[in-house]
Design an enzyme around this catalytic site. Structure first.
Site, PDB file in Angstrom:
ATOM      1  N   ASN A   1       0.862  -1.181   0.000  1.00 25.10           N
ATOM      2  CA  ASN A   1       0.000   0.000   0.000  1.00 25.10           C
ATOM      3  C   ASN A   1       0.900   1.234   0.000  1.00 25.10           C
ATOM      4  O   ASN A   1       1.481   1.577   1.026  1.00 25.10           O
ATOM      5  CB  ASN A   1      -0.893  -0.032   1.252  1.00 25.10           C
ATOM      6  CG  ASN A   1      -1.747   1.208   1.388  1.00 25.10           C
ATOM      7  OD1 ASN A   1      -1.857   1.999   0.453  1.00 25.10           O
ATOM      8  ND2 ASN A   1      -2.366   1.383   2.550  1.00 25.10           N
ATOM      9  N   TRP A   2       1.012   1.852  -1.166  1.00 28.83           N
ATOM     10  CA  TRP A   2       1.924   2.999  -1.281  1.00 28.83           C
ATOM     11  C   TRP A   2       1.331   4.277  -0.692  1.00 28.83           C
ATOM     12  O   TRP A   2       2.023   5.286  -0.548  1.00 28.83           O
ATOM     13  CB  TRP A   2       2.287   3.244  -2.750  1.00 28.83           C
ATOM     14  CG  TRP A   2       3.306   2.281  -3.295  1.00 28.83           C
ATOM     15  CD1 TRP A   2       3.805   1.163  -2.683  1.00 28.83           C
ATOM     16  CD2 TRP A   2       3.970   2.366  -4.564  1.00 28.83           C
ATOM     17  NE1 TRP A   2       4.723   0.540  -3.492  1.00 28.83           N
ATOM     18  CE2 TRP A   2       4.839   1.255  -4.655  1.00 28.83           C
ATOM     19  CE3 TRP A   2       3.902   3.246  -5.636  1.00 28.83           C
ATOM     20  CZ2 TRP A   2       5.641   1.022  -5.777  1.00 28.83           C
ATOM     21  CZ3 TRP A   2       4.689   3.013  -6.752  1.00 28.83           C
ATOM     22  CH2 TRP A   2       5.558   1.910  -6.812  1.00 28.83           C
ATOM     23  N   LYS A   3       0.030   4.275  -0.419  1.00 29.69           N
ATOM     24  CA  LYS A   3      -0.648   5.472   0.092  1.00 29.69           C
ATOM     25  C   LYS A   3      -0.367   6.668  -0.842  1.00 29.69           C
ATOM     26  O   LYS A   3      -0.252   6.470  -2.066  1.00 29.69           O
ATOM     27  CB  LYS A   3      -0.236   5.749   1.541  1.00 29.69           C
ATOM     28  CG  LYS A   3      -0.389   4.509   2.414  1.00 29.69           C
ATOM     29  CD  LYS A   3      -0.177   4.767   3.874  1.00 29.69           C
ATOM     30  CE  LYS A   3      -0.258   3.446   4.625  1.00 29.69           C
ATOM     31  NZ  LYS A   3      -0.246   3.616   6.081  1.00 29.69           N
TER      32      LYS A   3
ATOM     33  N   HIS B   1      -9.691   1.294   4.622  1.00 30.09           N
ATOM     34  CA  HIS B   1      -8.423   1.446   5.346  1.00 30.09           C
ATOM     35  C   HIS B   1      -8.635   2.439   6.487  1.00 30.09           C
ATOM     36  O   HIS B   1      -9.401   3.404   6.348  1.00 30.09           O
ATOM     37  CB  HIS B   1      -7.346   1.949   4.381  1.00 30.09           C
ATOM     38  CG  HIS B   1      -5.988   1.974   4.995  1.00 30.09           C
ATOM     39  ND1 HIS B   1      -5.589   2.969   5.868  1.00 30.09           N
ATOM     40  CD2 HIS B   1      -4.948   1.104   4.908  1.00 30.09           C
ATOM     41  CE1 HIS B   1      -4.352   2.726   6.273  1.00 30.09           C
ATOM     42  NE2 HIS B   1      -3.943   1.593   5.706  1.00 30.09           N
TER      43      HIS B   1
ATOM     44  N   GLU C   1      -7.066   4.870   7.552  1.00 25.85           N
ATOM     45  CA  GLU C   1      -6.857   6.286   7.226  1.00 25.85           C
ATOM     46  C   GLU C   1      -8.070   6.858   6.503  1.00 25.85           C
ATOM     47  O   GLU C   1      -8.420   8.023   6.690  1.00 25.85           O
ATOM     48  CB  GLU C   1      -5.571   6.436   6.387  1.00 25.85           C
ATOM     49  CG  GLU C   1      -4.342   6.260   7.260  1.00 25.85           C
ATOM     50  CD  GLU C   1      -3.123   5.701   6.538  1.00 25.85           C
ATOM     51  OE1 GLU C   1      -3.076   5.707   5.300  1.00 25.85           O
ATOM     52  OE2 GLU C   1      -2.206   5.226   7.249  1.00 25.85           O
TER      53      GLU C   1
ATOM     54  N   GLU D   1      -5.711  -4.706  10.524  1.00 22.82           N
ATOM     55  CA  GLU D   1      -4.661  -3.710  10.733  1.00 22.82           C
ATOM     56  C   GLU D   1      -4.974  -2.928  12.002  1.00 22.82           C
ATOM     57  O   GLU D   1      -5.752  -1.950  11.957  1.00 22.82           O
ATOM     58  CB  GLU D   1      -4.623  -2.734   9.546  1.00 22.82           C
ATOM     59  CG  GLU D   1      -4.241  -3.389   8.239  1.00 22.82           C
ATOM     60  CD  GLU D   1      -3.633  -2.372   7.284  1.00 22.82           C
ATOM     61  OE1 GLU D   1      -2.480  -2.547   6.901  1.00 22.82           O
ATOM     62  OE2 GLU D   1      -4.310  -1.395   6.941  1.00 22.82           O
TER      63      GLU D   1
ATOM     64  N   GLY E   1       2.199   2.399  10.765  1.00 18.45           N
ATOM     65  CA  GLY E   1       3.180   3.476  10.635  1.00 18.45           C
ATOM     66  C   GLY E   1       3.887   3.854  11.925  1.00 18.45           C
ATOM     67  O   GLY E   1       4.534   4.894  11.995  1.00 18.45           O
TER      68      GLY E   1
ATOM     69  N   SER F   1       3.058  -1.992  10.468  1.00 20.52           N
ATOM     70  CA  SER F   1       4.499  -2.058  10.732  1.00 20.52           C
ATOM     71  C   SER F   1       5.128  -3.414  10.384  1.00 20.52           C
ATOM     72  O   SER F   1       5.990  -3.913  11.112  1.00 20.52           O
ATOM     73  CB  SER F   1       4.787  -1.673  12.191  1.00 20.52           C
ATOM     74  OG  SER F   1       4.433  -0.327  12.415  1.00 20.52           O
TER      75      SER F   1
HETATM   76  P1  PGA Z   1       2.626   0.387   7.691  1.00 22.54           P
HETATM   77  O1  PGA Z   1       1.199   0.648   6.996  1.00 22.54           O
HETATM   78  O2  PGA Z   1       3.156  -0.911   7.138  1.00 22.54           O
HETATM   79  O3  PGA Z   1       3.446   1.572   7.309  1.00 22.54           O
HETATM   80  O4  PGA Z   1       2.377   0.301   9.156  1.00 22.54           O
HETATM   81  C1  PGA Z   1       0.300  -0.405   6.763  1.00 22.54           C
HETATM   82  C2  PGA Z   1      -0.967   0.117   6.156  1.00 22.54           C
HETATM   83  O5  PGA Z   1      -1.387   1.242   6.493  1.00 22.54           O
HETATM   84  O6  PGA Z   1      -1.591  -0.567   5.329  1.00 22.54           O
END
Ligand code: PGA
Length: 274
Positions: free
Chosen positions: A15-17, A98, A100, A169, A175, A215
């Site tokens: 997931n590059w966001k 997700h 976010e 998640e 993150g 993470s």
């Molecule tokens: P992360 O993000 O690996 O940087 O914790 C995972 C995600 O948000 O899908």
């Protein structure tokens, strides 16, 4: 490990966001071309890069996914991209809900439910993201939160024989560098599979792949994937380093071989990746 687990082909999703650019595309493509993996791999770049990546990766084993999908089919919805458009562009899967998007773009279980059904209707593999935040974990209500996200997010879903993935998640792990321990993650994954059995039937619950995200790195990937109910990984930050992401994919692939997963042993359906 049971026989069913062998049938769930592992999956790794990047997931590059809101990250990446031409340099990342080039180095990522270069690191994957010509390589074979016993795991399904997908990269979810920002929409603007999808077409380029699809072109570059067309002879590779890597699929392209989207980070979101509209709940609408078409019309006056500025800024949206529909499931049909994604499918026609060559996209195989889409992340839905997700944390976010839930936190910053007001997505909720109801909008996720519509998106999951829309993705299924158009032959995309929906990857429904769920997970508790730190407050909820501290209050010991993780399983209540997960139960609600699943029961509302999948309410009246008509799978019609197609696939669906769930990504667990924990918000506090995203993150932060603080991944859930393999035991913590397994406990929730086992709970998710049990709830899926109640919601969708035991046979369906046994074939649905459950991914862990939060993470994930090349250091913890193997241990996480060794858990009975963890069938794959959703990787954010570490996927922005092509060498690091490749190392994760290679580990998952090696583990799949060790676990006895056979190439092509994933459930077949119109929405299967690859
Ligand atoms: P992360 O993000 O690996 O940087 O914790 C995972 C995600 O948000 O899908």
């Amino acid at each position: 490990m049971n026989a069913q687990q062998h049938k769930r082909k592992p999956m790794v999703i990047a997931n590059w966001k809101l990250n990446g650019g031409i340099d990342l595309i080039c180095t990522s493509v270069a690191s994957f071309i010509g390589k074979h993996f016993e795991t399904q791999i997908a990269i979810c770049p920002p929409y603007i890069y999808m077409r380029d990546m699809l072109t570059f990766l067309q002879h590779s084993e890597i699929s392209i996914g989207s980070q979101n999908v509209s709940k609408f089919e078409s019309g006056a919805y500025t800024g949206e991209t529909s499931a049909q458009m994604l499918k026609q562009a060559g996209c195989k899967l889409c992340l839905i809900g997700h944390s976010e998007r839930r936190a910053m773009f007001r997505e909720n279980n109801q909008s996720c439910q519509i998106k999951v059904q829309t993705a299924l209707n158009h032959g995309l593999l929906p990857v429904l993201c769920i997970g508790e935040n730190l407050e909820e974990r501290d209050a010991n209500i993780t399983k209540d939160v997960i139960f609600r996200q699943l029961s509302e997010g999948l309410e009246n879903i008509n799978l019609d024989g197609k696939d669906l993935c769930i990504a667990y998640e924990p918000v506090w792990a995203i993150g932060t560098g603080l991944a859930a321990t393999p035991e913590m993650a397994q406990e929730v994954h086992q709970f998710i599979r049990r709830e899926l059995a109640v919601l969708l039937g035991e046979a369906t619950a046994e074939r649905i792949r459950l991914l862990y995200g939060g993470s994930v790195t090349k250091t913890n990937a193997k241990e996480l994937l060794a858990q009975t109910d963890i069938d794959g990984l959703l990787v954010g930050g570490a996927s922005l380093d092509p060498g690091h992401f490749l190392a994760i994919c290679q580990q998952v692939s090696e583990q799949a071989i060790a676990k006895g997963n056979q190439p092509g042993s994933a459930p077949q359906s119109a929405a299967s990746v690859n």
